[in-house]
Design a protein around this motif. Structure first.
Motif, PDB file in Angstrom:
ATOM      1  N   ILE A 153      31.509  24.530  -3.240  1.00 24.02           N
ATOM      2  CA  ILE A 153      30.522  24.094  -3.995  1.00 24.02           C
ATOM      3  C   ILE A 153      29.317  24.598  -3.725  1.00 24.02           C
ATOM      4  CG2 ILE A 153      29.332  22.125  -5.105  1.00 24.02           C
ATOM      5  CD1 ILE A 153      31.845  20.426  -4.738  1.00 24.02           C
ATOM      6  N   TYR A 154      28.477  25.343  -4.503  1.00 17.14           N
ATOM      7  CA  TYR A 154      27.224  26.156  -4.274  1.00 17.14           C
ATOM      8  C   TYR A 154      26.191  25.108  -4.864  1.00 17.14           C
ATOM      9  CZ  TYR A 154      29.879  30.027  -2.153  1.00 17.14           C
ATOM     10  OH  TYR A 154      30.327  30.663  -1.552  1.00 17.14           O
ATOM     11  N   TYR A 155      25.005  25.062  -4.358  1.00 12.14           N
ATOM     12  CA  TYR A 155      23.805  24.378  -5.173  1.00 12.14           C
ATOM     13  C   TYR A 155      22.801  25.445  -5.296  1.00 12.14           C
ATOM     14  CZ  TYR A 155      26.384  20.274  -3.852  1.00 12.14           C
ATOM     15  OH  TYR A 155      27.300  19.105  -3.628  1.00 12.14           O
ATOM     16  N   LEU A 156      22.377  25.347  -6.520  1.00  9.30           N
ATOM     17  CA  LEU A 156      21.323  26.371  -6.837  1.00  9.30           C
ATOM     18  C   LEU A 156      20.046  25.883  -7.180  1.00  9.30           C
ATOM     19  CD1 LEU A 156      21.547  29.713  -8.595  1.00  9.30           C
ATOM     20  CD2 LEU A 156      19.936  28.038  -9.472  1.00  9.30           C
ATOM     21  N   ASP A 157      18.744  26.161  -6.938  1.00  5.15           N
ATOM     22  CA  ASP A 157      17.523  25.418  -7.280  1.00  5.15           C
ATOM     23  C   ASP A 157      16.172  26.214  -6.986  1.00  5.15           C
ATOM     24  OD1 ASP A 157      16.354  23.151  -8.154  1.00  5.15           O
ATOM     25  OD2 ASP A 157      15.520  22.683  -6.489  1.00  5.15           O
ATOM     26  N   GLU A 158      15.425  26.105  -7.628  1.00  7.16           N
ATOM     27  CA  GLU A 158      14.039  26.622  -7.442  1.00  7.16           C
ATOM     28  C   GLU A 158      12.822  25.546  -6.997  1.00  7.16           C
ATOM     29  OE1 GLU A 158      11.628  26.210 -11.322  1.00  7.16           O
ATOM     30  OE2 GLU A 158      12.895  27.766 -11.511  1.00  7.16           O
ATOM     31  N   GLU A 166       4.539  32.214  -6.052  1.00  9.24           N
ATOM     32  CA  GLU A 166       5.757  32.651  -6.460  1.00  9.24           C
ATOM     33  C   GLU A 166       6.710  31.345  -6.740  1.00  9.24           C
ATOM     34  OE1 GLU A 166       6.069  36.692  -3.876  1.00  9.24           O
ATOM     35  OE2 GLU A 166       6.508  34.665  -2.880  1.00  9.24           O
ATOM     36  N   ILE A 167       7.532  31.585  -7.596  1.00 10.26           N
ATOM     37  CA  ILE A 167       8.642  30.772  -7.951  1.00 10.26           C
ATOM     38  C   ILE A 167       9.865  31.287  -6.697  1.00 10.26           C
ATOM     39  CG2 ILE A 167      10.645  29.731  -9.201  1.00 10.26           C
ATOM     40  CD1 ILE A 167       8.741  30.193 -11.487  1.00 10.26           C
ATOM     41  N   VAL A 168      10.256  30.371  -5.917  1.00  9.93           N
ATOM     42  CA  VAL A 168      11.333  30.693  -4.885  1.00  9.93           C
ATOM     43  C   VAL A 168      12.593  30.188  -5.254  1.00  9.93           C
ATOM     44  CG1 VAL A 168      11.939  30.836  -2.788  1.00  9.93           C
ATOM     45  CG2 VAL A 168       9.701  30.586  -3.175  1.00  9.93           C
ATOM     46  N   LEU A 169      13.547  30.958  -5.476  1.00  9.67           N
ATOM     47  CA  LEU A 169      15.150  30.289  -5.868  1.00  9.67           C
ATOM     48  C   LEU A 169      15.933  30.668  -4.722  1.00  9.67           C
ATOM     49  CD1 LEU A 169      16.428  30.286  -9.176  1.00  9.67           C
ATOM     50  CD2 LEU A 169      17.854  31.427  -7.525  1.00  9.67           C
ATOM     51  N   HIS A 170      17.010  29.584  -4.613  1.00 12.23           N
ATOM     52  CA  HIS A 170      18.052  30.189  -3.611  1.00 12.23           C
ATOM     53  C   HIS A 170      19.171  29.443  -3.868  1.00 12.23           C
ATOM     54  CE1 HIS A 170      19.486  32.038   0.016  1.00 12.23           C
ATOM     55  NE2 HIS A 170      18.454  31.913   0.747  1.00 12.23           N
ATOM     56  N   ILE A 171      20.259  29.550  -3.365  1.00 17.92           N
ATOM     57  CA  ILE A 171      21.571  29.135  -3.457  1.00 17.92           C
ATOM     58  C   ILE A 171      22.370  28.858  -2.214  1.00 17.92           C
ATOM     59  CG2 ILE A 171      23.018  31.396  -3.666  1.00 17.92           C
ATOM     60  CD1 ILE A 171      24.677  29.890  -5.913  1.00 17.92           C
ATOM     61  N   SER A 172      22.757  27.706  -2.055  1.00 16.69           N
ATOM     62  CA  SER A 172      23.403  27.274  -0.743  1.00 16.69           C
ATOM     63  C   SER A 172      24.813  26.586  -0.982  1.00 16.69           C
ATOM     64  CB  SER A 172      22.414  26.387  -0.090  1.00 16.69           C
ATOM     65  OG  SER A 172      22.110  25.190  -0.916  1.00 16.69           O
ATOM     66  N   SER A 173      25.506  26.366   0.183  1.00 17.49           N
ATOM     67  CA  SER A 173      26.457  25.455   0.355  1.00 17.49           C
ATOM     68  C   SER A 173      26.551  24.561   1.343  1.00 17.49           C
ATOM     69  CB  SER A 173      27.938  26.516   0.371  1.00 17.49           C
ATOM     70  OG  SER A 173      28.019  26.860   1.494  1.00 17.49           O
ATOM     71  N   ASP A 192      18.285  14.095  -7.087  1.00 16.65           N
ATOM     72  CA  ASP A 192      18.695  13.674  -5.732  1.00 16.65           C
ATOM     73  C   ASP A 192      20.000  13.978  -5.741  1.00 16.65           C
ATOM     74  OD1 ASP A 192      19.049  12.056  -8.246  1.00 16.65           O
ATOM     75  OD2 ASP A 192      19.903  10.326  -6.810  1.00 16.65           O
ATOM     76  N   LEU A 193      20.904  14.359  -6.407  1.00 20.75           N
ATOM     77  CA  LEU A 193      22.065  14.785  -6.416  1.00 20.75           C
ATOM     78  C   LEU A 193      22.078  16.507  -5.928  1.00 20.75           C
ATOM     79  CD1 LEU A 193      23.834  13.149  -9.455  1.00 20.75           C
ATOM     80  CD2 LEU A 193      23.908  12.288  -6.902  1.00 20.75           C
ATOM     81  N   ASN A 194      21.166  16.972  -5.443  1.00 19.14           N
ATOM     82  CA  ASN A 194      21.196  18.395  -5.338  1.00 19.14           C
ATOM     83  C   ASN A 194      20.749  18.416  -3.750  1.00 19.14           C
ATOM     84  OD1 ASN A 194      21.138  21.303  -4.958  1.00 19.14           O
ATOM     85  ND2 ASN A 194      20.061  21.705  -7.005  1.00 19.14           N
ATOM     86  N   PRO A 195      21.366  18.858  -2.726  1.00 23.35           N
ATOM     87  CA  PRO A 195      21.040  18.688  -1.378  1.00 23.35           C
ATOM     88  C   PRO A 195      19.890  19.762  -1.005  1.00 23.35           C
ATOM     89  CG  PRO A 195      23.315  19.765  -1.646  1.00 23.35           C
ATOM     90  CD  PRO A 195      22.945  19.056  -3.005  1.00 23.35           C
ATOM     91  N   ILE A 196      19.976  20.687  -2.054  1.00 23.08           N
ATOM     92  CA  ILE A 196      18.897  21.883  -1.679  1.00 23.08           C
ATOM     93  C   ILE A 196      17.495  21.258  -1.630  1.00 23.08           C
ATOM     94  CG2 ILE A 196      18.374  22.771  -4.106  1.00 23.08           C
ATOM     95  CD1 ILE A 196      18.843  25.696  -2.808  1.00 23.08           C
ATOM     96  N   ARG A 238      26.627  15.333   2.916  1.00 26.06           N
ATOM     97  CA  ARG A 238      27.068  14.102   3.088  1.00 26.06           C
ATOM     98  C   ARG A 238      26.122  13.231   2.453  1.00 26.06           C
ATOM     99  NH1 ARG A 238      26.497  13.859   8.334  1.00 26.06           N
ATOM    100  NH2 ARG A 238      28.043  14.996   8.836  1.00 26.06           N
ATOM    101  N   HIS A 239      25.026  13.156   2.378  1.00 28.89           N
ATOM    102  CA  HIS A 239      23.810  12.292   1.909  1.00 28.89           C
ATOM    103  C   HIS A 239      24.069  12.232   0.414  1.00 28.89           C
ATOM    104  CE1 HIS A 239      20.158  10.001   1.027  1.00 28.89           C
ATOM    105  NE2 HIS A 239      19.940  10.926   0.071  1.00 28.89           N
ATOM    106  N   VAL A 240      24.259  13.501  -0.268  1.00 32.92           N
ATOM    107  CA  VAL A 240      24.503  13.468  -1.678  1.00 32.92           C
ATOM    108  C   VAL A 240      25.830  12.718  -1.946  1.00 32.92           C
ATOM    109  CG1 VAL A 240      25.047  15.135  -3.536  1.00 32.92           C
ATOM    110  CG2 VAL A 240      22.794  15.545  -2.028  1.00 32.92           C
TER     111      VAL A 240
END
Length: 299
Positions: free
Chosen positions: A81-86, A107-114, A242-246, A290-292
């Motif tokens: 599961i990956y999480y994407l956000d800006e 700048e808008i900074v966007l990244h994706i994580s697992s 709050d459901l996005n750990p990023i 884990r928190h999410v």
């Protein structure tokens, strides 16, 4: 708000106001300010046992429950599961819609994580100036600046990509016929789809045909792109960042930038951003996720 229900308590305006103002992580608010915020978050007020309490509109509750059902299903299937956000970045470390001066760039900074951390190569910068910042529409990114196709090859097969409902995530493949269209436009739309109708039909009857078939054509551009790469898009319920750990990772990174920043030059801040991203270790990410999951289990 959700914690009140989870603990079996009534979220009255007074109870929520006390909880907010007692929380060191939240700003102190007046009763009227809190009421306005709750309205903006789509909570509605109703009376129960002589108490006026707040609850969410039914559509949002359904969306959240459906999200929890799907995310748990994908975890049971052991999908990555990956999480994407800006977020926003400027020399003052502004993360809410910033004010752009004539000599300042943002700048808008966007990244994706697992759970394993940020995906190498997944970082995207989109530079803004006072000429490109749209004050009426915060979200200036679009399908062209959001280079989603370049991110997909970096991700595992059969994975799930969690993201919010930003406009550039929600571009439709095509416009669907709707009641505001004139009758000829609706007829043309039905004809293009090879759908039969009678010339004598009223506009409301034509729209009924549209409603019966529109789910076949109501598709998002990036969802279809993801499907071609054996990946699934899962959208967060509205107002549930709050459901996005990023989000927790951004806080950690911005604090790192703010702590070590000694210059007002954006390139230097960008360098600190990269260092902050490196500072978010796999152990941090495991805790974020884990928190999410704990928050998900409350619903």
């Amino acid at each position: 708000m959700h914690s009140f229900y989870f603990n079996g308590e009534l979220p009255t305006i007074n109870n929520v106001l006390t909880a907010v103002n007692d929380d060191d992580n939240l700003p102190n608010m007046s009763r009227s300010s809190l009421y306005r915020v709750l309205r903006e978050l789509k909570f509605v007020k109703f009376k129960r046992q002589a108490h006026k309490i707040f609850t969410e509109k039914g559509g949002l509750i359904f969306w959240r429950r459906k999200y929890h059902e799907l995310i748990r299903k994908y975890r049971r299937e052991n999908r990555t599961i990956y999480y994407l956000d800006e977020t926003w970045l400027n020399v003052d470390d502004v993360c809410s819609p910033p004010t752009v001066s004539a000599n300042e760039s943002i700048e808008i900074v966007l990244h994706i994580s697992s759970e394993a951390g940020f995906v190498p190569g997944g970082l995207l910068f989109f530079k803004l100036t006072d000429n490109s910042y749209d004050k009426r529409n915060r979200n200036v990114m679009n399908g062209e600046t959001f280079r989603f196709e370049k991110i997909l090859p970096l991700l595992s097969d059969n994975c799930v990509i969690v993201m919010d409902n930003a406009r550039y995530h929600s571009v439709k493949e095509e416009k669907l016929a709707k009641a505001s269209w004139i009758k000829d436009e609706i007829r043309n739309w039905l004809s293009q789809k090879g759908l039969a109708y009678e010339d004598s039909m009223l506009k409301v009857e034509l729209i009924q045909i549209v409603k019966m078939v529109k789910h076949y054509y109501d598709k998002f551009v990036i969802d279809e792109i993801a499907k071609q790469s054996d990946k699934i898009i899962l959208r967060l319920p509205p107002y549930h960042c709050d459901l996005n750990p990023i989000e927790m990772a951004w806080s950690l990174i911005k604090e790192c930038v703010k702590t070590h920043s000694t210059t007002s030059k954006l390139p230097d801040v960008e360098k600190l951003l990269h260092e902050g991203i490196d500072h978010a270790t796999p152990e941090h990410w495991k805790n974020f996720v884990r928190h999410v999951v704990e928050e998900e289990n409350k619903s």
